[in-house]
Design a protein around this motif. Structure first.
Motif, mmCIF file in Angstrom:
data_model
loop_
_atom_site.group_PDB
_atom_site.id
_atom_site.type_symbol
_atom_site.label_atom_id
_atom_site.label_comp_id
_atom_site.label_asym_id
_atom_site.label_seq_id
_atom_site.Cartn_x
_atom_site.Cartn_y
_atom_site.Cartn_z
ATOM 1 N N LEU A 95 0.832 -1.205 0.000
ATOM 2 C CA LEU A 95 0.000 0.000 0.000
ATOM 3 C C LEU A 95 0.868 1.257 0.000
ATOM 4 N N ALA A 96 1.939 1.234 0.804
ATOM 5 C CA ALA A 96 2.824 2.403 0.871
ATOM 6 C C ALA A 96 3.569 2.604 -0.449
ATOM 7 N N LEU A 97 4.039 1.513 -1.047
ATOM 8 C CA LEU A 97 4.738 1.612 -2.325
ATOM 9 C C LEU A 97 3.813 2.125 -3.418
ATOM 10 N N ALA A 98 2.594 1.599 -3.466
ATOM 11 C CA ALA A 98 1.645 2.030 -4.492
ATOM 12 C C ALA A 98 1.347 3.520 -4.356
ATOM 13 N N ALA A 99 1.175 4.000 -3.127
ATOM 14 C CA ALA A 99 0.926 5.423 -2.908
ATOM 15 C C ALA A 99 2.125 6.255 -3.352
ATOM 16 N N ALA A 100 3.323 5.805 -3.012
ATOM 17 C CA ALA A 100 4.531 6.534 -3.417
ATOM 18 C C ALA A 100 4.696 6.526 -4.932
ATOM 19 N N ASP A 101 4.393 5.386 -5.548
ATOM 20 C CA ASP A 101 4.534 5.291 -7.008
ATOM 21 C C ASP A 101 3.498 6.151 -7.730
ATOM 22 N N ARG A 102 2.308 6.293 -7.162
ATOM 23 C CA ARG A 102 1.325 7.203 -7.758
ATOM 24 C C ARG A 102 1.829 8.644 -7.681
ATOM 25 N N GLY A 103 2.548 8.958 -6.617
ATOM 26 C CA GLY A 103 3.176 10.262 -6.532
ATOM 27 C C GLY A 103 4.229 10.450 -7.607
ATOM 28 N N ARG A 104 4.964 9.392 -7.915
ATOM 29 C CA ARG A 104 5.971 9.463 -8.986
ATOM 30 C C ARG A 104 5.315 9.713 -10.342
ATOM 31 N N LEU A 105 4.135 9.158 -10.550
ATOM 32 C CA LEU A 105 3.446 9.387 -11.829
ATOM 33 C C LEU A 105 3.201 10.871 -12.064
ATOM 34 N N ILE A 154 6.819 -5.615 -15.298
ATOM 35 C CA ILE A 154 7.981 -5.373 -14.431
ATOM 36 C C ILE A 154 9.287 -5.339 -15.215
ATOM 37 N N PHE A 155 9.516 -6.339 -16.083
ATOM 38 C CA PHE A 155 10.845 -6.527 -16.655
ATOM 39 C C PHE A 155 11.031 -5.936 -18.054
ATOM 40 N N THR A 156 9.945 -5.838 -18.829
ATOM 41 C CA THR A 156 10.073 -5.240 -20.155
ATOM 42 C C THR A 156 9.728 -3.756 -20.138
ATOM 43 N N LEU A 157 8.612 -3.409 -19.488
ATOM 44 C CA LEU A 157 8.201 -2.008 -19.429
ATOM 45 C C LEU A 157 8.877 -1.251 -18.297
ATOM 46 N N ARG A 158 9.492 -1.981 -17.361
ATOM 47 C CA ARG A 158 10.197 -1.376 -16.224
ATOM 48 C C ARG A 158 9.262 -0.499 -15.378
ATOM 49 N N LEU A 159 8.056 -0.944 -15.197
ATOM 50 C CA LEU A 159 7.096 -0.220 -14.373
ATOM 51 C C LEU A 159 7.134 -0.753 -12.941
ATOM 52 N N PRO A 160 6.849 0.065 -11.937
ATOM 53 C CA PRO A 160 6.857 -0.402 -10.546
ATOM 54 C C PRO A 160 5.840 -1.522 -10.331
ATOM 55 N N TRP A 161 6.282 -2.584 -9.662
ATOM 56 C CA TRP A 161 5.398 -3.743 -9.478
ATOM 57 C C TRP A 161 4.160 -3.383 -8.674
ATOM 58 N N ALA A 162 4.293 -2.463 -7.714
ATOM 59 C CA ALA A 162 3.147 -2.122 -6.867
ATOM 60 C C ALA A 162 2.041 -1.441 -7.665
ATOM 61 N N LEU A 163 2.395 -0.675 -8.697
ATOM 62 C CA LEU A 163 1.366 -0.071 -9.547
ATOM 63 C C LEU A 163 0.637 -1.147 -10.354
ATOM 64 N N GLY A 164 1.350 -2.185 -10.755
ATOM 65 C CA GLY A 164 0.699 -3.288 -11.459
ATOM 66 C C GLY A 164 -0.238 -4.055 -10.551
ATOM 67 N N ALA A 165 0.213 -4.342 -9.326
ATOM 68 C CA ALA A 165 -0.646 -5.034 -8.364
ATOM 69 C C ALA A 165 -1.873 -4.197 -8.036
ATOM 70 N N ASP A 166 -1.692 -2.890 -7.956
ATOM 71 C CA ASP A 166 -2.807 -1.978 -7.705
ATOM 72 C C ASP A 166 -3.798 -2.002 -8.866
ATOM 73 N N PHE A 167 -3.299 -2.010 -10.099
ATOM 74 C CA PHE A 167 -4.141 -2.078 -11.295
ATOM 75 C C PHE A 167 -4.987 -3.349 -11.274
ATOM 76 N N ALA A 277 -11.800 -3.349 -1.853
ATOM 77 C CA ALA A 277 -10.370 -3.148 -2.081
ATOM 78 C C ALA A 277 -10.122 -1.687 -2.429
ATOM 79 N N PRO A 278 -8.949 -1.156 -2.106
ATOM 80 C CA PRO A 278 -8.660 0.251 -2.410
ATOM 81 C C PRO A 278 -8.821 0.562 -3.896
ATOM 82 N N GLY A 279 -9.637 1.581 -4.199
ATOM 83 C CA GLY A 279 -9.815 2.001 -5.587
ATOM 84 C C GLY A 279 -10.602 1.044 -6.445
ATOM 85 N N ALA A 280 -11.375 0.145 -5.851
ATOM 86 C CA ALA A 280 -12.099 -0.874 -6.615
ATOM 87 C C ALA A 280 -12.976 -0.248 -7.692
#
Length: 370
Positions: A95-105, A154-167, A277-280
């Motif tokens: 949850l903390a990583l996803a919030a931080a990664d949304r800030g990075r967006l 994760i490995f080809t697009l190099r996107l944060p895993w927590a944003l993918g799990a959130d999606f 779930a958050p953001g369902a």
């Protein structure tokens, strides 16, 4: 999203695809194709049907040997639940990583563009874009497609895993905090450190029957790492319901109140807790609401009492008893002082879910017997 629909789905699976499950489960025939998995997970996620009755039905239909692979896959869900109960930081860290990664967006235009292309299915990667659209439009993805998608993310697009799990968690009709979070961590190489899942074009081509043949995948990436893995904590002890009248609180992680171990307690009132779930997505919220309404109707009829939303002084000063809510939104929404009872299935399986899956897998007969 009802118990009756879940039982119908179980019956159809056992009569149709169940016998071929072990051989065909990895093949994704696409939205219009014949399903090669049970598609029971939206019902199991909410326990409209229970793992115990699904395993029992499969073993009755195919025998212990014929049902072995399917039963093992059911136990993966149980394993993830038990593992997150004893490693709750995996959820809070996500949850903390996803919030931080949304800030990075908001702060990083390049990351924002890549993320938008990924969730909108505009990357140009064959298969990946189709799965992104399928997820949003249907709330569903074949399990193998989920693994391919997460690996490419994760490995080809190099996107944060927590944003993918959130999606995923926002859109999957079977989105489960434990299975979703730990599956993404497993693909990334964090759940079992250094062991990651890599999507390969040949594998995708083979198990989609040639529908997809992506190019440009990173097929030799290093796994992700983290400074400190989630620490193990002791499995919390369940409560014993008191004798006499109680108020039963039901939630989205256990919607079969008729089979709860309530000992000598008498249910005088039933309340429902709806914690999404958050953001369902709207689709997920509607499924959750329908599932809870179905459970409240059944509970009222079964216990012969009033059943409705758990609002205001719904319990009437009675002790509040609930099924154990695993780590996630339901557990976070429980009122203080709530007595939590645990099913025999979880009591038997979760102590063996603290490390790798193989420890629990070797004890499947013992857990089923219990």
């Amino acid at each position: 999203m009802t118990r009756a629909a879940g039982l119908d789905r179980l019956t159809a699976f056992l009569a149709e695809a169940g016998a071929d499950y072990a051989a065909s489960r990895n093949t994704d025939a696409g939205p219009g194709g014949r399903t090669t998995t049970s598609a029971l997970s939206p019902y199991l996620r909410r326990r409209l049907i229970t793992e115990a009755e699904v395993v029992s039905a499969a073993e009755a239909a195919f025998g212990d040997g014929g049902a072995e692979k399917f039963v093992s896959e059911v136990f993966w869900r149980t394993y993830f639940k038990g593992h997150l109960e004893t490693h709750p930081a995996a959820w809070t860290d996500f949850l903390a990583l996803a919030a931080a990664d949304r800030g990075r967006l908001a702060a990083e235009p390049g990351l924002r563009r890549t993320h938008a292309m990924a969730i909108e299915g505009r990357t140009g990667i064959d298969g990946f874009d189709d799965w992104a659209r399928e997820l949003v439009e249907t709330g569903w993805l074949h399990n193998h497609a989920r693994m391919w998608f997460a690996s490419i993310w994760i490995f080809t697009l190099r996107l944060p895993w927590a944003l993918g799990a959130d999606f995923f968690l926002r859109h999957l009709l079977d989105g489960d905090p434990a299975s979703n979070t730990l599956s993404w961590r497993w693909v990334a190489g964090l759940h079992t450190r250094g062991k990651h899942y890599v999507a390969r074009a040949e594998n995708i081509r083979r198990y989609t029957n040639g529908r997809f043949d992506p190019v440009g995948l990173d097929e030799y990436p290093d796994s992700l790492d983290e400074p400190m893995p989630p620490r193990e904590v002791a499995l919390p002890v369940a409560d014993t319901p008191p004798p006499g009248d109680v108020a039963l609180l039901i939630h989205l992680d256990d919607l079969h109140p008729e089979s709860l171990p309530l000992a000598g307690a008498r249910v005088a009132r039933v309340g429902g807790l709806l914690a999404h779930a958050p953001g369902a997505s709207d689709r997920v919220r509607a499924a959750d609401a329908a599932a809870l309404a179905d459970a409240l109707d059944r509970a009222g009829a079964h216990f012969g009492c009033e059943a409705g939303p758990a609002t205001g002084d719904w319990s009437g000063d009675r002790p509040v008893v609930t099924a154990w809510a695993p780590v996630g939104p339901s557990a976070e929404g429980l009122p203080a002082g709530c007595l939590r009872v645990r099913r025999a299935w979880d009591e038997a399986a979760w102590p063996f879910s603290t490390r790798g899956y193989s420890r629990l897998r070797s004890r499947i007969p013992q857990v089923v017997s219990a």
